[in-house]
Design an enzyme around this catalytic site. Structure first.
Site, PDB file in Angstrom:
ATOM      1  N   GLY A   1     130.025  59.747  21.277  1.00 28.13           N
ATOM      2  CA  GLY A   1     130.107  59.764  22.741  1.00 28.13           C
ATOM      3  C   GLY A   1     130.149  61.172  23.297  1.00 28.13           C
TER       4      GLY A   1
ATOM      5  N   LEU B   1     134.824  58.448  20.759  1.00 28.12           N
ATOM      6  CA  LEU B   1     134.812  58.314  22.225  1.00 28.12           C
ATOM      7  C   LEU B   1     133.687  57.407  22.709  1.00 28.12           C
ATOM      8  CD1 LEU B   1     135.405  62.050  23.295  1.00 28.12           C
ATOM      9  CD2 LEU B   1     137.043  60.355  22.503  1.00 28.12           C
ATOM     10  N   ALA B   2     132.765  57.031  21.845  1.00 28.59           N
ATOM     11  CA  ALA B   2     131.618  56.225  22.298  1.00 28.59           C
ATOM     12  C   ALA B   2     132.078  54.832  22.694  1.00 28.59           C
ATOM     13  CB  ALA B   2     130.568  56.138  21.196  1.00 28.59           C
TER      14      ALA B   2
ATOM     15  N   SER C   1     142.747  52.667  25.803  1.00 27.88           N
ATOM     16  CA  SER C   1     142.709  52.707  27.269  1.00 27.88           C
ATOM     17  C   SER C   1     143.872  51.962  27.913  1.00 27.88           C
ATOM     18  CB  SER C   1     141.397  52.057  27.732  1.00 27.88           C
ATOM     19  OG  SER C   1     141.436  51.780  29.101  1.00 27.88           O
TER      20      SER C   1
ATOM     21  N   GLU D   1     143.501  50.115  30.256  1.00 23.89           N
ATOM     22  CA  GLU D   1     142.986  48.774  30.579  1.00 23.89           C
ATOM     23  C   GLU D   1     143.567  47.723  29.642  1.00 23.89           C
ATOM     24  OE1 GLU D   1     140.627  47.148  32.835  1.00 23.89           O
ATOM     25  OE2 GLU D   1     141.407  48.841  33.966  1.00 23.89           O
TER      26      GLU D   1
ATOM     27  N   TYR E   1     135.941  44.408  28.467  1.00 22.38           N
ATOM     28  CA  TYR E   1     136.171  45.788  28.032  1.00 22.38           C
ATOM     29  C   TYR E   1     137.600  45.946  27.497  1.00 22.38           C
ATOM     30  CZ  TYR E   1     137.227  50.788  28.437  1.00 22.38           C
ATOM     31  OH  TYR E   1     137.651  52.076  28.191  1.00 22.38           O
TER      32      TYR E   1
ATOM     33  N   HIS F   1     141.009  59.069  33.930  1.00 20.62           N
ATOM     34  CA  HIS F   1     140.874  60.520  34.111  1.00 20.62           C
ATOM     35  C   HIS F   1     139.445  60.822  34.529  1.00 20.62           C
ATOM     36  CE1 HIS F   1     140.502  59.371  29.879  1.00 20.62           C
ATOM     37  NE2 HIS F   1     139.533  60.282  29.797  1.00 20.62           N
TER      38      HIS F   1
ATOM     39  N   ARG G   1     132.312  62.858  35.897  1.00 25.98           N
ATOM     40  CA  ARG G   1     132.544  61.415  35.828  1.00 25.98           C
ATOM     41  C   ARG G   1     131.253  60.680  36.174  1.00 25.98           C
ATOM     42  NH1 ARG G   1     135.302  57.248  33.571  1.00 25.98           N
ATOM     43  NH2 ARG G   1     137.106  56.602  34.814  1.00 25.98           N
TER      44      ARG G   1
ATOM     45  N   PHE H   1     131.758  54.963  38.598  1.00 22.76           N
ATOM     46  CA  PHE H   1     133.218  54.791  38.610  1.00 22.76           C
ATOM     47  C   PHE H   1     133.703  55.153  40.014  1.00 22.76           C
ATOM     48  CE2 PHE H   1     132.069  55.504  34.203  1.00 22.76           C
ATOM     49  CZ  PHE H   1     132.698  54.440  33.586  1.00 22.76           C
TER      50      PHE H   1
HETATM   51  P1  NAP Z   1     131.496  57.710  29.292  1.00 21.52           P
HETATM   52  O1  NAP Z   1     131.290  58.897  30.174  1.00 21.52           O
HETATM   53  O2  NAP Z   1     131.007  56.381  29.732  1.00 21.52           O
HETATM   54  O3  NAP Z   1     130.837  58.071  27.865  1.00 21.52           O
HETATM   55  C1  NAP Z   1     130.615  57.088  26.903  1.00 21.52           C
HETATM   56  C2  NAP Z   1     129.844  57.707  25.744  1.00 21.52           C
HETATM   57  O4  NAP Z   1     129.567  56.677  24.769  1.00 21.52           O
HETATM   58  C3  NAP Z   1     128.464  58.279  26.145  1.00 21.52           C
HETATM   59  O5  NAP Z   1     128.229  59.434  25.387  1.00 21.52           O
HETATM   60  C4  NAP Z   1     127.509  57.173  25.719  1.00 21.52           C
HETATM   61  O6  NAP Z   1     126.194  57.617  25.477  1.00 21.52           O
HETATM   62  C5  NAP Z   1     128.184  56.726  24.422  1.00 21.52           C
HETATM   63  N1  NAP Z   1     127.732  55.418  23.960  1.00 21.52           N
HETATM   64  C6  NAP Z   1     127.673  54.271  24.648  1.00 21.52           C
HETATM   65  N2  NAP Z   1     127.221  53.267  23.868  1.00 21.52           N
HETATM   66  C7  NAP Z   1     127.001  53.817  22.651  1.00 21.52           C
HETATM   67  C8  NAP Z   1     126.514  53.303  21.412  1.00 21.52           C
HETATM   68  N3  NAP Z   1     126.143  52.020  21.272  1.00 21.52           N
HETATM   69  N4  NAP Z   1     126.424  54.136  20.345  1.00 21.52           N
HETATM   70  C9  NAP Z   1     126.760  55.445  20.480  1.00 21.52           C
HETATM   71  N5  NAP Z   1     127.210  56.003  21.636  1.00 21.52           N
HETATM   72  C10 NAP Z   1     127.328  55.187  22.702  1.00 21.52           C
HETATM   73  O7  NAP Z   1     133.043  57.548  28.942  1.00 21.52           O
HETATM   74  P2  NAP Z   1     134.247  58.614  29.104  1.00 21.52           P
HETATM   75  O8  NAP Z   1     134.831  58.460  30.472  1.00 21.52           O
HETATM   76  O9  NAP Z   1     133.821  59.916  28.599  1.00 21.52           O
HETATM   77  O10 NAP Z   1     135.324  57.967  28.113  1.00 21.52           O
HETATM   78  C11 NAP Z   1     135.341  58.306  26.726  1.00 21.52           C
HETATM   79  C12 NAP Z   1     136.022  57.174  25.950  1.00 21.52           C
HETATM   80  O11 NAP Z   1     137.347  57.012  26.443  1.00 21.52           O
HETATM   81  C13 NAP Z   1     135.366  55.799  26.082  1.00 21.52           C
HETATM   82  O12 NAP Z   1     135.556  55.133  24.872  1.00 21.52           O
HETATM   83  C14 NAP Z   1     136.157  55.127  27.178  1.00 21.52           C
HETATM   84  O13 NAP Z   1     136.086  53.722  27.046  1.00 21.52           O
HETATM   85  C15 NAP Z   1     137.535  55.674  26.907  1.00 21.52           C
HETATM   86  N6  NAP Z   1     138.457  55.787  28.042  1.00 21.52           N
HETATM   87  C16 NAP Z   1     138.054  56.414  29.186  1.00 21.52           C
HETATM   88  C17 NAP Z   1     138.957  56.567  30.223  1.00 21.52           C
HETATM   89  C18 NAP Z   1     138.583  57.300  31.499  1.00 21.52           C
HETATM   90  O14 NAP Z   1     139.309  57.149  32.478  1.00 21.52           O
HETATM   91  N7  NAP Z   1     137.515  58.092  31.495  1.00 21.52           N
HETATM   92  C19 NAP Z   1     140.276  56.099  30.089  1.00 21.52           C
HETATM   93  C20 NAP Z   1     140.647  55.487  28.891  1.00 21.52           C
HETATM   94  C21 NAP Z   1     139.737  55.342  27.856  1.00 21.52           C
HETATM   95  P3  NAP Z   1     125.126  57.802  26.700  1.00 21.52           P
HETATM   96  O15 NAP Z   1     125.467  59.134  27.326  1.00 21.52           O
HETATM   97  O16 NAP Z   1     123.824  57.775  25.984  1.00 21.52           O
HETATM   98  O17 NAP Z   1     125.344  56.661  27.650  1.00 21.52           O
HETATM   99  O1  F7E Z   2     137.614  51.242  39.038  1.00 28.44           O
HETATM  100  C1  F7E Z   2     138.233  49.460  42.212  1.00 28.44           C
HETATM  101  C2  F7E Z   2     138.057  48.630  40.950  1.00 28.44           C
HETATM  102  O2  F7E Z   2     135.474  51.486  37.802  1.00 28.44           O
HETATM  103  C3  F7E Z   2     138.908  51.599  39.497  1.00 28.44           C
HETATM  104  C4  F7E Z   2     137.136  53.343  32.972  1.00 28.44           C
HETATM  105  O3  F7E Z   2     137.060  54.724  32.663  1.00 28.44           O
HETATM  106  O4  F7E Z   2     139.433  53.542  33.616  1.00 28.44           O
HETATM  107  C5  F7E Z   2     138.162  53.141  34.065  1.00 28.44           C
HETATM  108  O5  F7E Z   2     138.179  51.760  34.427  1.00 28.44           O
HETATM  109  C6  F7E Z   2     139.387  50.593  40.545  1.00 28.44           C
HETATM  110  C7  F7E Z   2     139.216  49.127  40.110  1.00 28.44           C
HETATM  111  O6  F7E Z   2     137.661  52.325  36.776  1.00 28.44           O
HETATM  112  C8  F7E Z   2     134.970  49.871  43.730  1.00 28.44           C
HETATM  113  O7  F7E Z   2     138.097  47.236  41.256  1.00 28.44           O
HETATM  114  C9  F7E Z   2     136.957  49.283  44.367  1.00 28.44           C
HETATM  115  O8  F7E Z   2     140.378  48.416  40.443  1.00 28.44           O
HETATM  116  O9  F7E Z   2     136.677  53.562  38.611  1.00 28.44           O
HETATM  117  P1  F7E Z   2     136.765  52.192  38.075  1.00 28.44           P
HETATM  118  P2  F7E Z   2     138.517  51.289  35.925  1.00 28.44           P
HETATM  119  O10 F7E Z   2     138.021  49.901  36.058  1.00 28.44           O
HETATM  120  O11 F7E Z   2     139.946  51.544  36.223  1.00 28.44           O
HETATM  121  C10 F7E Z   2     139.916  52.865  32.454  1.00 28.44           C
HETATM  122  C11 F7E Z   2     141.256  53.452  32.101  1.00 28.44           C
HETATM  123  C12 F7E Z   2     138.938  52.842  31.351  1.00 28.44           C
HETATM  124  O12 F7E Z   2     139.310  52.837  30.180  1.00 28.44           O
HETATM  125  C13 F7E Z   2     137.517  52.582  31.713  1.00 28.44           C
HETATM  126  O13 F7E Z   2     136.646  53.014  30.661  1.00 28.44           O
HETATM  127  O14 F7E Z   2     138.572  50.743  41.705  1.00 28.44           O
HETATM  128  N1  F7E Z   2     137.034  49.567  43.045  1.00 28.44           N
HETATM  129  N2  F7E Z   2     135.703  49.447  44.814  1.00 28.44           N
HETATM  130  C14 F7E Z   2     135.820  49.940  42.615  1.00 28.44           C
HETATM  131  N3  F7E Z   2     135.385  50.349  41.402  1.00 28.44           N
HETATM  132  C15 F7E Z   2     134.077  50.687  41.274  1.00 28.44           C
HETATM  133  N4  F7E Z   2     133.625  51.106  40.073  1.00 28.44           N
HETATM  134  N5  F7E Z   2     133.205  50.609  42.339  1.00 28.44           N
HETATM  135  C16 F7E Z   2     133.607  50.218  43.593  1.00 28.44           C
HETATM  136  O15 F7E Z   2     132.814  50.143  44.524  1.00 28.44           O
END
Ligand code: NAP
Ligand code: F7E
Length: 342
Positions: free
Chosen positions: A13, A90-91, A135, A137, A158, A188, A193, A197
């Protein structure tokens, strides 16, 4: 770490938000970084182009490999070839709303992808330290504050897939003595981002509205509460987890709570606009089951890793708006002075 034998890390990732910041961090610490990317018909390396190194350059220490978490044999081959000291998984299919549309694919990549990687480690006969991107989540419907002892109650395909990955990581730690840890990270964000999101969707729209390029923003549930931190600080916590003596799981969060409505207000007011004049409701952004409130208690990360967050949600919104305004190239605008391009 000796100059002659730098530590070798794999990042799956690496093209994502966190992967790009983690690559920067590890390169700055002298690591040899191996990034797994998936083949795409269009370029998917935009977030890491600034650290890309020509494969023919002498002493290059960022090496990219095609690899998909659905392809187990490829993972074994690469683990065997690279012999890593650390693996950061991270993927994922990381979008919660999309996981309701593509539940099976999400389970395959976000859940089973982790066991493929862990089994590849065993099959290759290597024993790197392993980080799993767990996560908040996973807590889902369990009320805040959430910490490492809080029971899981996932509310999306998810979240369910991440619970599988969490437990299989713990199981491999207990069954095979692997140094494997779960970082349970709360939301985060950053200027890197993904645009679908909620935070980035808002800050991109704010920049476009301020520039007169957009007049409306359609949103879903504005009452959801999240604990939004700053991604570059969170990848530092990942690295610290793998440097600690003991493999254990950590919550990483700011401990502060804001609603989507609050984030709208912080973002629009930063460019002098009233969000209520532009935001409209569209039910397509609602989820079949919602996670109402996530607020983390990161006391363990503070005590054991010395990790504390510095950037909180109101400032984060400003950083992201400034970056999106700058990206639009709004020359001469009154907002350009305070641009932060992190
Ligand atoms: P992201 O921006 O969506 O990045 C996901 C990465 O995974 C991208 O590099 C994507 O490649 C790669 N990927 C997706 N499907 C794949 C596959 N089948 N094989 C190999 N690589 C694949 O996510 P992020 O926000 O950086 O988050 C990193 C990790 O932390 C994820 O696992 C996410 O679920 C987890 N997480 C995120 C948050 C948050 O708030 N950001 C919070 C908690 C946990 P492409 O670029 O080609 O799409
Ligand atoms: O939604 C509300 C939506 O898609 C946040 C991922 O990184 O964090 C992320 O998951 C909130 C939700 O993130 C819209 O219903 C309202 O309650 O930015 P989000 P998420 O679902 O919290 C967790 C920790 C991860 O692990 C995940 O990978 O916002 N919301 N209106 C909306 N959300 C989106 N996307 N779009 C809207 O229009």
């Amino acid at each position: 770490m000796s100059n002659l034998s730098p530590k070798r890390a794999i990042i799956t990732g690496i093209t994502g938000q966190d992967g790009s910041y983690l690559a920067e961090l590890l390169l700055s610490k002298g690591y040899e970084v191996h990034g797994f990317i998936r083949r795409s018909s269009s370029f998917n390396t935009g977030r890491i182009d600034h650290v890309y190194q020509e494969p023919h350059a002498p002493n290059h220490n960022l090496i990219l490999h095609f690899a998909d978490l659905t392809d187990a044999s490829r993972l074994v081959t690469l683990l065997n070839e690279i012999q890593p000291d650390e693996v950061y998984n991270l993927a994922a299919q990381s979008h919660v709303r999309v996981s309701f549309d593509e539940p099976e694919y999400t389970g395959d990549v976000t859940g089973l992808g982790t066991i493929r990687l862990l089994e590849a480690i065993r099959a290759a006969g290597v024993s790197p330290r392993f980080y799993q991107a767990s996560s908040s989540e996973m807590f889902g419907a369990t009320p805040p504050p959430q910490n490492e002892e809080t029971p899981f109650y996932p509310r999306s395909p998810y979240g369910v897939a991440k619970v599988y990955s969490y437990w299989i990581t713990r199981n491999y730690r207990e069954a095979y003595g692997l140094f494997a840890v779960n970082g349970i990270l709360f939301n985060h964000e950053s200027p890197r981002r993904g645009g679908t999101f909620v935070t980035r969707k808002i800050t991109r729209a704010v920049a476009r509205i301020a520039a007169g390029q957009q007049s409306e923003l359609y949103m879903g549930n504005l009452d959801a509460v999240r604990d939004w931190g700053y991604a570059p600080e969170y990848v530092e916590a990942m690295w610290r987890m793998l440097q600690h003596d003991e493999p254990t799981d950590y919550v990483v969060a700011t401990g502060t709570a804001y609603s989507v409505r609050d984030f709208l207000q912080f973002s629009f007011e930063h460019v002098g606009l009233d969000w209520e004049k532009f935001v409209k409701f569209d039910e397509r952004y609602l989820r079949p089951t919602e996670v109402d409130s996530l607020i983390g208690d990161a006391s363990k990360a503070k005590d054991k890793l010395g990790w504390t967050p510095k950037i909180l949600t109101p400032r984060l919104a400003q950083i992201m708006v400034d970056a999106d305004v700058a990206a639009l190239g709004v020359e001469g605008s009154r907002f350009i002075d305070s641009v932060v391009t992190a």
